[in-house]
Enzyme design. Structure first.
Site, PDB file in Angstrom:
ATOM      1  N   ASN A  15       0.858  -1.182   0.000  1.00  0.00           N
ATOM      2  CA  ASN A  15       0.000   0.000   0.000  1.00  0.00           C
ATOM      3  C   ASN A  15       0.898   1.237   0.000  1.00  0.00           C
ATOM      4  O   ASN A  15       1.472   1.577   1.029  1.00  0.00           O
ATOM      5  CB  ASN A  15      -0.891  -0.044   1.249  1.00  0.00           C
ATOM      6  N   TRP A  16       0.993   1.873  -1.162  1.00  0.00           N
ATOM      7  CA  TRP A  16       1.887   3.035  -1.269  1.00  0.00           C
ATOM      8  C   TRP A  16       1.279   4.288  -0.646  1.00  0.00           C
ATOM      9  O   TRP A  16       1.965   5.305  -0.528  1.00  0.00           O
ATOM     10  CB  TRP A  16       2.238   3.300  -2.747  1.00  0.00           C
ATOM     11  N   LYS A  17      -0.007   4.233  -0.316  1.00  0.00           N
ATOM     12  CA  LYS A  17      -0.695   5.415   0.241  1.00  0.00           C
ATOM     13  C   LYS A  17      -0.462   6.623  -0.684  1.00  0.00           C
ATOM     14  O   LYS A  17      -0.386   6.437  -1.893  1.00  0.00           O
ATOM     15  CB  LYS A  17      -0.248   5.665   1.686  1.00  0.00           C
ATOM     16  N   HIS A  99      -9.615   0.765   4.662  1.00  0.00           N
ATOM     17  CA  HIS A  99      -8.359   0.990   5.400  1.00  0.00           C
ATOM     18  C   HIS A  99      -8.643   1.948   6.564  1.00  0.00           C
ATOM     19  O   HIS A  99      -9.456   2.867   6.438  1.00  0.00           O
ATOM     20  CB  HIS A  99      -7.300   1.587   4.466  1.00  0.00           C
ATOM     21  N   GLU A 101      -7.111   4.392   7.701  1.00  0.00           N
ATOM     22  CA  GLU A 101      -6.907   5.816   7.400  1.00  0.00           C
ATOM     23  C   GLU A 101      -8.117   6.411   6.692  1.00  0.00           C
ATOM     24  O   GLU A 101      -8.403   7.596   6.831  1.00  0.00           O
ATOM     25  CB  GLU A 101      -5.610   5.992   6.580  1.00  0.00           C
ATOM     26  N   GLU A 169      -5.377  -5.291  10.430  1.00  0.00           N
ATOM     27  CA  GLU A 169      -4.380  -4.254  10.671  1.00  0.00           C
ATOM     28  C   GLU A 169      -4.700  -3.520  11.966  1.00  0.00           C
ATOM     29  O   GLU A 169      -5.530  -2.580  11.966  1.00  0.00           O
ATOM     30  CB  GLU A 169      -4.378  -3.237   9.521  1.00  0.00           C
ATOM     31  N   GLY A 175       2.384   2.048  10.785  1.00  0.00           N
ATOM     32  CA  GLY A 175       3.345   3.141  10.676  1.00  0.00           C
ATOM     33  C   GLY A 175       4.043   3.495  11.975  1.00  0.00           C
ATOM     34  O   GLY A 175       4.682   4.546  12.068  1.00  0.00           O
ATOM     35  N   SER A 215       3.307  -2.351  10.305  1.00  0.00           N
ATOM     36  CA  SER A 215       4.749  -2.403  10.581  1.00  0.00           C
ATOM     37  C   SER A 215       5.398  -3.731  10.213  1.00  0.00           C
ATOM     38  O   SER A 215       6.320  -4.192  10.902  1.00  0.00           O
ATOM     39  CB  SER A 215       5.022  -2.050  12.047  1.00  0.00           C
ATOM     40  N   GLY A 236       2.785  -1.246   4.251  1.00  0.00           N
ATOM     41  CA  GLY A 236       2.804   0.164   3.888  1.00  0.00           C
ATOM     42  C   GLY A 236       4.219   0.621   3.592  1.00  0.00           C
ATOM     43  O   GLY A 236       4.759   0.406   2.513  1.00  0.00           O
ATOM     44  N   GLY A 237       4.849   1.234   4.586  1.00  0.00           N
ATOM     45  CA  GLY A 237       6.167   1.853   4.412  1.00  0.00           C
ATOM     46  C   GLY A 237       7.195   0.972   3.720  1.00  0.00           C
ATOM     47  O   GLY A 237       7.918   1.427   2.822  1.00  0.00           O
TER      48      GLY A 237
HETATM   49  P1  PGA Z   1       2.805   0.121   7.584  1.00  0.00           P
HETATM   50  O1  PGA Z   1       1.330   0.351   6.966  1.00  0.00           O
HETATM   51  O2  PGA Z   1       3.326  -1.175   7.001  1.00  0.00           O
HETATM   52  O3  PGA Z   1       3.590   1.324   7.138  1.00  0.00           O
HETATM   53  O4  PGA Z   1       2.629   0.015   9.066  1.00  0.00           O
HETATM   54  C1  PGA Z   1       0.442  -0.718   6.778  1.00  0.00           C
HETATM   55  C2  PGA Z   1      -0.847  -0.226   6.176  1.00  0.00           C
HETATM   56  O5  PGA Z   1      -1.316   0.860   6.516  1.00  0.00           O
HETATM   57  O6  PGA Z   1      -1.448  -0.933   5.332  1.00  0.00           O
END
Ligand code: PGA
Length: 255
Positions: A15-17, A99, A101, A169, A175, A215, A236-237
């Site tokens: 997930n590049w956001k 998600h 967010e 998640e 994050g 994470s 994500g990251g």
């Molecule tokens: P993260 O994000 O791996 O940076 O914790 C995961 C996500 O939001 O899907």
């Protein structure tokens, strides 16, 4: 008897956001060059303006592409939104829905997520449906209640192993570098499998891929993938750079 885990699809989704312009697509060929021989399903979810180009960049390597959200209607006066049909039209095959967010910043409810899942299916997309508890909910020992409620509310009837992936998640792990204990991951993933079994029946539920997200990094992925009901990760990251994402994919391939 092989366990059900060995029969299920293994999936790593990145997930590049809201990160990346066209230059970031070079990461797809870097990743493609180092994929293991029998890779799991790899899905990159870039920002919407990159979807079409990402499908072109990923296809030589079998890397699939997903969006990060879609609207619950197929067309109309919804300025700034994109529909599942438009996403499928780019060549993308997946869409992340619900998600945390989006649930947080865009106040998305379980009911809206459920409508989006139905739109995604109608467009032929596989929905990656996210659920997860806050730190306060975990501290209050409400995790399983929250997860059970989100599952019941966010998933429509008609879930199959082909049209849906469920991603657990924990919000406090996204994050932050914090990861639940192995036992906590096992507990929640086993619970999700039980709830899916109760609703959709054993034959379907045992084949639905369940991802862990929050994470996930090269140094913890192999441990997480040992859990019987973890079939991959939503990252994500660590999905932004091939150098970080490739070892996570390799860890899943080897699990
Ligand atoms: P993260 O994000 O791996 O940076 O914790 C995961 C996500 O939001 O899907």
């Amino acid at each position: 008897m092989p366990s059900d885990k060995t029969k299920r699809a293994k999936i790593v989704a990145g997930n590049w956001k809201m990160n990346g312009t066209a230059a970031a697509l070079a990461e797809l060929s870097k990743l493609g060059a180092v994929l293991p021989l029998a890779p799991p399903r790899v899905v990159i979810c870039p920002p919407a303006p990159l979807l079409f180009r990402a499908t072109q960049a990923g296809s030589p390597f079998g890397i699939q592409i997903g969006a990060q959200d879609c609207h619950s209607e197929n067309a109309g006066a919804f300025t700034g939104d994109i529909s599942a049909e438009m996403i499928a039209d780019t060549g993308a095959t997946h869409v992340i829905l619900g998600h945390s967010e989006r649930r947080d910043a865009h106040h998305e409810t379980d009911m809206e997520v459920r409508c989006k899942v139905e739109r995604a299916w109608a467009a032929g997309l596989t929905a990656i449906v996210c659920i997860g508890e806050t730190a306060q909910e975990r501290e209050a020992a409400n995790t399983l209640d929250i997860i059970g409620g989100q599952l019941a509310g966010s998933l429509p009837d008609g879930v199959t192993a082909e049209n849906t992936v469920v991603a657990y998640e924990p919000i406090w792990a996204i994050g932050t570098g914090l990861v639940p204990s192995f036992d906590q991951i096992i507990e929640v993933h086993d619970f999700i499998r039980q709830r899916l079994t109760r609703r959709y029946g054993q034959a379907t539920a045992q084949m639905i891929p369940l991802l862990y997200g929050g994470s996930v990094k090269p140094d913890n992925a192999a441990m997480i993938f040992q859990a019987e009901n973890v079939d991959g990760a939503l990252v994500g990251g660590a999905s932004l750079k091939a150098v970080d994402f490739a070892p996570i994919i390799a860890a899943l391939a080897a699990s």
